[in-house]
Motif scaffolding. Sequence first.
Motif, PDB file in Angstrom:
ATOM      1  N   GLY A   1     -18.795  75.950  75.327  1.00 29.23           N
ATOM      2  CA  GLY A   1     -17.789  76.939  74.942  1.00 29.23           C
ATOM      3  C   GLY A   1     -17.575  77.085  73.445  1.00 29.23           C
ATOM      4  O   GLY A   1     -16.548  77.601  73.020  1.00 29.23           O
ATOM      5  N   TYR A   2     -18.558  76.654  72.648  1.00 28.69           N
ATOM      6  CA  TYR A   2     -18.438  76.747  71.200  1.00 28.69           C
ATOM      7  C   TYR A   2     -19.120  77.993  70.657  1.00 28.69           C
ATOM      8  O   TYR A   2     -20.234  78.325  71.059  1.00 28.69           O
ATOM      9  CB  TYR A   2     -19.074  75.541  70.509  1.00 28.69           C
ATOM     10  N   SER A   3     -18.464  78.656  69.728  1.00 27.39           N
ATOM     11  CA  SER A   3     -19.136  79.715  68.978  1.00 27.39           C
ATOM     12  C   SER A   3     -20.046  79.016  67.966  1.00 27.39           C
ATOM     13  O   SER A   3     -19.941  77.800  67.753  1.00 27.39           O
ATOM     14  CB  SER A   3     -18.115  80.579  68.234  1.00 27.39           C
ATOM     15  N   ARG A   4     -20.911  79.766  67.340  1.00 27.79           N
ATOM     16  CA  ARG A   4     -21.764  79.156  66.316  1.00 27.79           C
ATOM     17  C   ARG A   4     -20.927  78.585  65.181  1.00 27.79           C
ATOM     18  O   ARG A   4     -21.194  77.487  64.706  1.00 27.79           O
ATOM     19  CB  ARG A   4     -22.764  80.182  65.782  1.00 27.79           C
ATOM     20  N   ASN A   5     -19.913  79.332  64.736  1.00 23.91           N
ATOM     21  CA  ASN A   5     -19.070  78.845  63.641  1.00 23.91           C
ATOM     22  C   ASN A   5     -18.369  77.548  64.013  1.00 23.91           C
ATOM     23  O   ASN A   5     -18.317  76.610  63.209  1.00 23.91           O
ATOM     24  CB  ASN A   5     -18.035  79.901  63.229  1.00 23.91           C
ATOM     25  N   GLU A   6     -17.807  77.497  65.218  1.00 28.99           N
ATOM     26  CA  GLU A   6     -17.124  76.283  65.658  1.00 28.99           C
ATOM     27  C   GLU A   6     -18.081  75.093  65.693  1.00 28.99           C
ATOM     28  O   GLU A   6     -17.747  74.003  65.216  1.00 28.99           O
ATOM     29  CB  GLU A   6     -16.533  76.477  67.061  1.00 28.99           C
ATOM     30  N   PHE A   7     -19.256  75.318  66.253  1.00 26.36           N
ATOM     31  CA  PHE A   7     -20.221  74.228  66.379  1.00 26.36           C
ATOM     32  C   PHE A   7     -20.708  73.750  65.017  1.00 26.36           C
ATOM     33  O   PHE A   7     -20.880  72.546  64.805  1.00 26.36           O
ATOM     34  CB  PHE A   7     -21.379  74.649  67.281  1.00 26.36           C
ATOM     35  N   CYS A   8     -20.901  74.675  64.095  1.00 23.60           N
ATOM     36  CA  CYS A   8     -21.302  74.298  62.731  1.00 23.60           C
ATOM     37  C   CYS A   8     -20.257  73.387  62.105  1.00 23.60           C
ATOM     38  O   CYS A   8     -20.603  72.394  61.451  1.00 23.60           O
ATOM     39  CB  CYS A   8     -21.490  75.535  61.856  1.00 23.60           C
ATOM     40  N   ASN A   9     -18.992  73.714  62.296  1.00 23.17           N
ATOM     41  CA  ASN A   9     -17.918  72.883  61.754  1.00 23.17           C
ATOM     42  C   ASN A   9     -17.887  71.509  62.419  1.00 23.17           C
ATOM     43  O   ASN A   9     -17.654  70.504  61.748  1.00 23.17           O
ATOM     44  CB  ASN A   9     -16.562  73.573  61.909  1.00 23.17           C
ATOM     45  N   ILE A  10     -18.127  71.463  63.701  1.00 21.78           N
ATOM     46  CA  ILE A  10     -18.090  70.197  64.437  1.00 21.78           C
ATOM     47  C   ILE A  10     -19.198  69.256  63.979  1.00 21.78           C
ATOM     48  O   ILE A  10     -18.961  68.069  63.761  1.00 21.78           O
ATOM     49  CB  ILE A  10     -18.176  70.444  65.952  1.00 21.78           C
ATOM     50  N   ILE A  11     -20.417  69.781  63.839  1.00 22.94           N
ATOM     51  CA  ILE A  11     -21.533  68.900  63.476  1.00 22.94           C
ATOM     52  C   ILE A  11     -21.846  68.919  61.981  1.00 22.94           C
ATOM     53  O   ILE A  11     -22.780  68.272  61.532  1.00 22.94           O
ATOM     54  CB  ILE A  11     -22.794  69.180  64.317  1.00 22.94           C
ATOM     55  N   ASN A  12     -21.041  69.667  61.228  1.00 23.30           N
ATOM     56  CA  ASN A  12     -21.137  69.672  59.773  1.00 23.30           C
ATOM     57  C   ASN A  12     -22.508  70.127  59.255  1.00 23.30           C
ATOM     58  O   ASN A  12     -23.172  69.419  58.495  1.00 23.30           O
ATOM     59  CB  ASN A  12     -20.778  68.293  59.216  1.00 23.30           C
TER      60      ASN A  12
ATOM     61  N   SER B   1     -24.639  74.027  58.082  1.00 22.83           N
ATOM     62  CA  SER B   1     -24.385  75.420  57.724  1.00 22.83           C
ATOM     63  C   SER B   1     -24.712  76.343  58.897  1.00 22.83           C
ATOM     64  O   SER B   1     -25.488  75.989  59.791  1.00 22.83           O
ATOM     65  CB  SER B   1     -25.224  75.826  56.506  1.00 22.83           C
ATOM     66  N   TYR B   2     -24.122  77.514  58.855  1.00 20.77           N
ATOM     67  CA  TYR B   2     -24.370  78.528  59.876  1.00 20.77           C
ATOM     68  C   TYR B   2     -25.855  78.888  59.890  1.00 20.77           C
ATOM     69  O   TYR B   2     -26.468  79.002  60.959  1.00 20.77           O
ATOM     70  CB  TYR B   2     -23.513  79.757  59.586  1.00 20.77           C
ATOM     71  N   ASP B   3     -26.444  79.044  58.709  1.00 23.05           N
ATOM     72  CA  ASP B   3     -27.866  79.388  58.611  1.00 23.05           C
ATOM     73  C   ASP B   3     -28.749  78.303  59.224  1.00 23.05           C
ATOM     74  O   ASP B   3     -29.756  78.603  59.861  1.00 23.05           O
ATOM     75  CB  ASP B   3     -28.275  79.627  57.155  1.00 23.05           C
ATOM     76  N   ALA B   4     -28.360  77.041  59.038  1.00 21.19           N
ATOM     77  CA  ALA B   4     -29.140  75.941  59.626  1.00 21.19           C
ATOM     78  C   ALA B   4     -29.101  76.014  61.149  1.00 21.19           C
ATOM     79  O   ALA B   4     -30.126  75.816  61.807  1.00 21.19           O
ATOM     80  CB  ALA B   4     -28.606  74.596  59.145  1.00 21.19           C
ATOM     81  N   LEU B   5     -27.934  76.302  61.718  1.00 19.62           N
ATOM     82  CA  LEU B   5     -27.832  76.416  63.171  1.00 19.62           C
ATOM     83  C   LEU B   5     -28.671  77.578  63.692  1.00 19.62           C
ATOM     84  O   LEU B   5     -29.345  77.448  64.713  1.00 19.62           O
ATOM     85  CB  LEU B   5     -26.376  76.566  63.622  1.00 19.62           C
ATOM     86  N   ILE B   6     -28.658  78.680  62.984  1.00 16.57           N
ATOM     87  CA  ILE B   6     -29.492  79.829  63.378  1.00 16.57           C
ATOM     88  C   ILE B   6     -30.961  79.409  63.405  1.00 16.57           C
ATOM     89  O   ILE B   6     -31.675  79.689  64.376  1.00 16.57           O
ATOM     90  CB  ILE B   6     -29.298  81.023  62.409  1.00 16.57           C
ATOM     91  N   ARG B   7     -31.420  78.720  62.360  1.00 14.02           N
ATOM     92  CA  ARG B   7     -32.822  78.279  62.302  1.00 14.02           C
ATOM     93  C   ARG B   7     -33.144  77.305  63.435  1.00 14.02           C
ATOM     94  O   ARG B   7     -34.226  77.372  64.021  1.00 14.02           O
ATOM     95  CB  ARG B   7     -33.137  77.655  60.938  1.00 14.02           C
ATOM     96  N   ILE B   8     -32.200  76.430  63.769  1.00 12.68           N
ATOM     97  CA  ILE B   8     -32.415  75.494  64.876  1.00 12.68           C
ATOM     98  C   ILE B   8     -32.564  76.265  66.178  1.00 12.68           C
ATOM     99  O   ILE B   8     -33.515  76.053  66.936  1.00 12.68           O
ATOM    100  CB  ILE B   8     -31.254  74.486  64.978  1.00 12.68           C
ATOM    101  N   GLU B   9     -31.627  77.175  66.441  1.00 14.57           N
ATOM    102  CA  GLU B   9     -31.650  77.916  67.707  1.00 14.57           C
ATOM    103  C   GLU B   9     -32.846  78.857  67.822  1.00 14.57           C
ATOM    104  O   GLU B   9     -33.281  79.169  68.933  1.00 14.57           O
ATOM    105  CB  GLU B   9     -30.337  78.672  67.900  1.00 14.57           C
TER     106      GLU B   9
ATOM    107  N   ILE C   1     -26.400  66.645  67.058  1.00 13.34           N
ATOM    108  CA  ILE C   1     -26.120  67.708  68.028  1.00 13.34           C
ATOM    109  C   ILE C   1     -25.533  67.120  69.307  1.00 13.34           C
ATOM    110  O   ILE C   1     -24.552  67.636  69.846  1.00 13.34           O
ATOM    111  CB  ILE C   1     -27.389  68.538  68.313  1.00 13.34           C
ATOM    112  N   LYS C   2     -26.115  66.022  69.791  1.00 10.67           N
ATOM    113  CA  LYS C   2     -25.596  65.375  70.998  1.00 10.67           C
ATOM    114  C   LYS C   2     -24.149  64.942  70.805  1.00 10.67           C
ATOM    115  O   LYS C   2     -23.313  65.129  71.687  1.00 10.67           O
ATOM    116  CB  LYS C   2     -26.454  64.173  71.372  1.00 10.67           C
ATOM    117  N   LYS C   3     -23.858  64.340  69.668  1.00 13.88           N
ATOM    118  CA  LYS C   3     -22.485  63.904  69.400  1.00 13.88           C
ATOM    119  C   LYS C   3     -21.544  65.099  69.361  1.00 13.88           C
ATOM    120  O   LYS C   3     -20.425  65.037  69.879  1.00 13.88           O
ATOM    121  CB  LYS C   3     -22.410  63.138  68.083  1.00 13.88           C
ATOM    122  N   GLY C   4     -21.974  66.186  68.748  1.00 13.44           N
ATOM    123  CA  GLY C   4     -21.146  67.380  68.668  1.00 13.44           C
ATOM    124  C   GLY C   4     -20.849  67.983  70.025  1.00 13.44           C
ATOM    125  O   GLY C   4     -19.779  68.538  70.253  1.00 13.44           O
TER     126      GLY C   4
END
Length: 85
Positions: free
Chosen positions: A36-47, A49-57, A72-75
């Motif tokens: 139930g996390y948005s990308r922004n929320e998840f980026c904040n949780i696992i510390n 950047s938004y761009d890094a999460l985009i590249r991962i996904e 990621i697992k911890k987040g």
Amino acid sequence: MGVSYISSRKKKFEDSEKKRRINFGKKVQEMRRKAGYSRNEFCNIINISYDALIRIELGQVDPNTPHLEEKIKKGLTKSYMVITI
């Protein structure tokens, strides 16, 4: 001239690595959404950047990057309490 045996093996390895990165990215996105996390929320949780999460996904990041999978697992397993006063 044909493709050499070494070139052929290298291409197969690169293709399998690309598939592995893409599958990892899809799994991260799927699990993030299920949590139930948005990308922004998840980026904040696992510390990260938004761009890094985009590249991962999108499968552009090697899942063997140090501590990435662990982070990621911890987040995804953290629970947060909301305290209202």
